[in-house]
Scaffold this active site. Structure first.
Site, mmCIF file in Angstrom:
data_model
loop_
_atom_site.group_PDB
_atom_site.id
_atom_site.type_symbol
_atom_site.label_atom_id
_atom_site.label_comp_id
_atom_site.label_asym_id
_atom_site.label_seq_id
_atom_site.Cartn_x
_atom_site.Cartn_y
_atom_site.Cartn_z
ATOM 1 N N ASN A 8 0.865 -1.179 0.000
ATOM 2 C CA ASN A 8 0.000 0.000 0.000
ATOM 3 C C ASN A 8 0.905 1.235 0.000
ATOM 4 O O ASN A 8 1.499 1.571 1.018
ATOM 5 C CB ASN A 8 -0.893 -0.024 1.246
ATOM 6 C CG ASN A 8 -1.897 1.118 1.253
ATOM 7 O OD1 ASN A 8 -1.882 1.973 0.354
ATOM 8 N ND2 ASN A 8 -2.750 1.136 2.253
ATOM 9 N N ARG A 89 -2.270 -2.010 -3.757
ATOM 10 C CA ARG A 89 -3.571 -1.413 -3.465
ATOM 11 C C ARG A 89 -3.739 -0.128 -4.284
ATOM 12 O O ARG A 89 -2.866 0.727 -4.287
ATOM 13 C CB ARG A 89 -3.661 -1.075 -1.984
ATOM 14 C CG ARG A 89 -4.973 -0.413 -1.665
ATOM 15 C CD ARG A 89 -4.931 0.316 -0.354
ATOM 16 N NE ARG A 89 -6.206 0.951 -0.134
ATOM 17 C CZ ARG A 89 -6.372 2.034 0.612
ATOM 18 N NH1 ARG A 89 -5.349 2.589 1.198
ATOM 19 N NH2 ARG A 89 -7.557 2.555 0.764
ATOM 20 N N HIS A 178 -13.242 1.314 0.169
ATOM 21 C CA HIS A 178 -13.105 0.166 1.093
ATOM 22 C C HIS A 178 -13.612 -1.142 0.473
ATOM 23 O O HIS A 178 -13.976 -2.068 1.197
ATOM 24 C CB HIS A 178 -13.913 0.382 2.396
ATOM 25 C CG HIS A 178 -13.446 1.521 3.239
ATOM 26 N ND1 HIS A 178 -14.327 2.344 3.906
ATOM 27 C CD2 HIS A 178 -12.210 1.966 3.536
ATOM 28 C CE1 HIS A 178 -13.647 3.263 4.577
ATOM 29 N NE2 HIS A 178 -12.356 3.057 4.364
ATOM 30 N N GLY A 209 -11.862 6.314 8.484
ATOM 31 C CA GLY A 209 -12.714 6.382 7.292
ATOM 32 C C GLY A 209 -13.799 5.340 7.515
ATOM 33 O O GLY A 209 -13.535 4.316 8.149
ATOM 34 N N ARG A 238 -14.154 13.628 8.410
ATOM 35 C CA ARG A 238 -14.937 13.934 7.197
ATOM 36 C C ARG A 238 -16.423 14.068 7.515
ATOM 37 O O ARG A 238 -16.934 13.375 8.400
ATOM 38 C CB ARG A 238 -14.758 12.826 6.158
ATOM 39 C CG ARG A 238 -13.348 12.720 5.667
ATOM 40 C CD ARG A 238 -13.176 11.529 4.737
ATOM 41 N NE ARG A 238 -11.989 10.765 5.094
ATOM 42 C CZ ARG A 238 -11.750 9.527 4.725
ATOM 43 N NH1 ARG A 238 -12.610 8.876 3.966
ATOM 44 N NH2 ARG A 238 -10.653 8.911 5.105
ATOM 45 N N ARG A 282 -11.620 7.231 20.471
ATOM 46 C CA ARG A 282 -11.260 6.932 21.866
ATOM 47 C C ARG A 282 -11.264 8.198 22.710
ATOM 48 O O ARG A 282 -11.794 8.215 23.828
ATOM 49 C CB ARG A 282 -9.883 6.274 21.949
ATOM 50 C CG ARG A 282 -9.913 4.835 21.528
ATOM 51 C CD ARG A 282 -8.532 4.317 21.259
ATOM 52 N NE ARG A 282 -8.002 4.882 20.005
ATOM 53 C CZ ARG A 282 -7.011 4.348 19.321
ATOM 54 N NH1 ARG A 282 -6.428 3.269 19.762
ATOM 55 N NH2 ARG A 282 -6.596 4.891 18.197
ATOM 56 N N GLY A 328 -11.333 -0.129 12.767
ATOM 57 C CA GLY A 328 -10.919 0.388 14.077
ATOM 58 C C GLY A 328 -12.033 0.524 15.098
ATOM 59 O O GLY A 328 -11.940 -0.014 16.209
ATOM 60 N N GLY A 330 -15.442 -0.358 14.646
ATOM 61 C CA GLY A 330 -16.330 -1.529 14.630
ATOM 62 C C GLY A 330 -15.755 -2.714 15.385
ATOM 63 O O GLY A 330 -16.472 -3.473 16.036
ATOM 64 N N GLU A 331 -14.422 -2.876 15.318
ATOM 65 C CA GLU A 331 -13.793 -4.022 15.986
ATOM 66 C C GLU A 331 -13.534 -3.767 17.465
ATOM 67 O O GLU A 331 -13.553 -4.696 18.269
ATOM 68 C CB GLU A 331 -12.444 -4.345 15.311
ATOM 69 C CG GLU A 331 -12.601 -4.919 13.931
ATOM 70 C CD GLU A 331 -11.298 -4.881 13.134
ATOM 71 O OE1 GLU A 331 -10.217 -4.933 13.731
ATOM 72 O OE2 GLU A 331 -11.384 -4.794 11.895
ATOM 73 N N GLU A 383 -7.522 -6.271 4.718
ATOM 74 C CA GLU A 383 -7.438 -5.900 3.308
ATOM 75 C C GLU A 383 -6.178 -6.482 2.665
ATOM 76 O O GLU A 383 -6.180 -6.850 1.501
ATOM 77 C CB GLU A 383 -7.444 -4.366 3.185
ATOM 78 C CG GLU A 383 -8.821 -3.803 3.472
ATOM 79 C CD GLU A 383 -8.810 -2.341 3.887
ATOM 80 O OE1 GLU A 383 -8.323 -2.041 4.993
ATOM 81 O OE2 GLU A 383 -9.291 -1.509 3.134
#
Ligand code: ADP
Length: 397
Positions: A8, A89, A178, A209, A238, A282, A328, A330-331, A383
């Site tokens: 990447n 990527r 994504h 993101g 954003r 956080r 980040g 969601g997990e 990814e």
């Protein structure tokens, strides 16, 4: 056994991961940061070991050299010819790429022609690719596009209601982002749905993101990001979707230029803008817990936008079998998952084990109870492994 690298490349960075395929075993991973500076950083991890060096790295080619040297030095490869393929990527594949593609001259030219749609990203990816090609000229290079997975959308899902000539002349439409992550989540999520004939999945990739995708039979039917990764739900910095008049109105009120306002929508909005605390969830969670009202509001905005998209995609898919949380937030953030689930549970018939949800951080698990009408799971996204899978498939052709 074949060694395949996933890369990447950013404008001043180069992230890499080397896999043994098809086992998908990670042999090493690392990053070259601050390329172009005298004090660039090269970091690499392998097994339980790691190294970090600060040194001048004048360009991406030098960065690639460092990566290969590091692998040779630490015996991860004995000879650089052991690396049989490199997957790159690419953020924007435009209308040209609905799947990963061999990185030949034609692919390179198309990626170059798409620079106006992703100025920072595609340009940097090409610099990275050329640096690798120079050092590893004889291996298979594959381009893996963030947008490819979303190319299965129907026109009514990707066309913007603007004059047709703009759509046609400038390819101005929804591309999403994504896609590599959503594709991975769709593949991994399928194992929760044995015997379901036409699986309907809503995948929520929510990190700094963030995007949400509606997936039917393993194919994307709708996704929240738009022409660029600025669209969709609110994010770290954003805005996500706005009434388009906001741009015009604020530029008039403030005298700020369109370009500058666009940067504000990209870099100073979202969590950072609303909470005035941080772009990192956080910090925002901590401030909210300490009673900061703006931080609390930013969290409610964030979860409300996500809940709205899930509701929209539930309708779009004619129901849903699985909701996936990943990336980040969601997990890792049980708080965000709990808020989102509480918003959608009454309408969608979810039954959630909120205590178990609290225990899950950065690992896979099912948080819905057996009586839930939709399964809800956490799946850490990967990814890089998806890039390695696609790249390995080309090598094996
Ligand atoms: P991206 O790849 O888009 O840069 P990530 O998927 O790595 O972003 O997500 C980064 C975000 O995840 C951070 O900004 C932070 O808000 C959130 N995050 C990471 N760890 C935690 C955690 N333990 N609790 C809450 N949020 C977290």
């Amino acid at each position: 056994m074949s060694k395949v690298m996933a890369v990447n490349a950013g404008s001043s960075s180069l992230k890499f991961k080397l896999y043994e395929m098809p086992e998908e075993k990670v042999l090493c991973s690392g990053n070259v940061e601050r390329i172009g500076l005298e004090d660039a950083i090269f970091g690499m991890k392998w097994g339980n070991e790691s190294e970090k060096k600060i040194l001048p790295v004048k360009d991406h080619a030098k960065g690639v050299e460092l990566v290969i040297q590091g692998m040779l030095e630490h015996g991860i490869v004995q000879d650089m010819n052991e690396i049989v393929a490199v997957g790159h990527r690419i953020v924007q594949g435009g209308k040209y790429f609905s799947k990963s593609e061999l990185f030949d001259e034609d692919t390179e030219a198309k990626i170059e022609s798409l620079i106006p749609l992703a100025p920072l990203h595609n340009k940097a990816h090409l610099v990275g690719f050329r640096a690798f090609k120079q050092i590893l000229p004889n291996v298979v290079h594959v381009a893996v596009f963030d947008t490819a997975f979303h190319q299965t959308m129907a026109p009514e899902d990707y066309i913007f209601p603007i004059p047709k000539e703009f759509t046609e002349k400038y390819d101005c439409r929804r591309y999403g982002a994504h896609g590599t992550s959503h594709k991975f989540l769709a593949q991994e999520g399928a194992k929760y749905l044995p015997g379901v004939e036409h699986p309907r999945i809503i995948s929520c990739h929510i990190g700094s993101g963030a995007s949400i995708t509606a997936i039917k039979d393993g194919k994307c039917v709708a996704t929240s990001m738009g022409l660029t990764p600025l669209g969709g739900i609110m994010m770290g910095t954003r805005t996500g979707d706005l009434d388009p008049s906001v741009m015009n109105y604020l530029c008039k009120c403030t005298g700020i230029s369109v370009e500058e306002m666009y940067q504000i929508f990209n870099k100073k909005s979202g969590f950072l803008g609303v909470s005035a605390v941080s772009n990192d969830s956080r910090d925002v969670l901590a401030a909210a817990a300490a009673g900061n009202k703006d931080a609390q509001l930013s969290l409610r905005l964030f979860t409300r936008r996500i809940a709205d998209f899930i509701g929209q995609y539930f309708v779009r898919l004619g129901g849903a079998d699985l909701i996936i949380f990943s990336a980040g937030i969601g997990e890792n953030s049980w708080e965000a998952r709990e808020e989102i689930c509480k918003e959608i549970a009454p309408a969608l018939g979810l039954s959630i084990d909120y205590e178990f949800n609290k225990t899950l951080r950065g690992k896979e698990g099912q948080i819905s109870k057996p009586d839930s009408k939709i399964k809800v799971v956490i799946i850490p996204t990967d990814e890089e492994v998806m890039i390695a899978r696609d790249t390995y498939a080309f090598y094996m052709k």
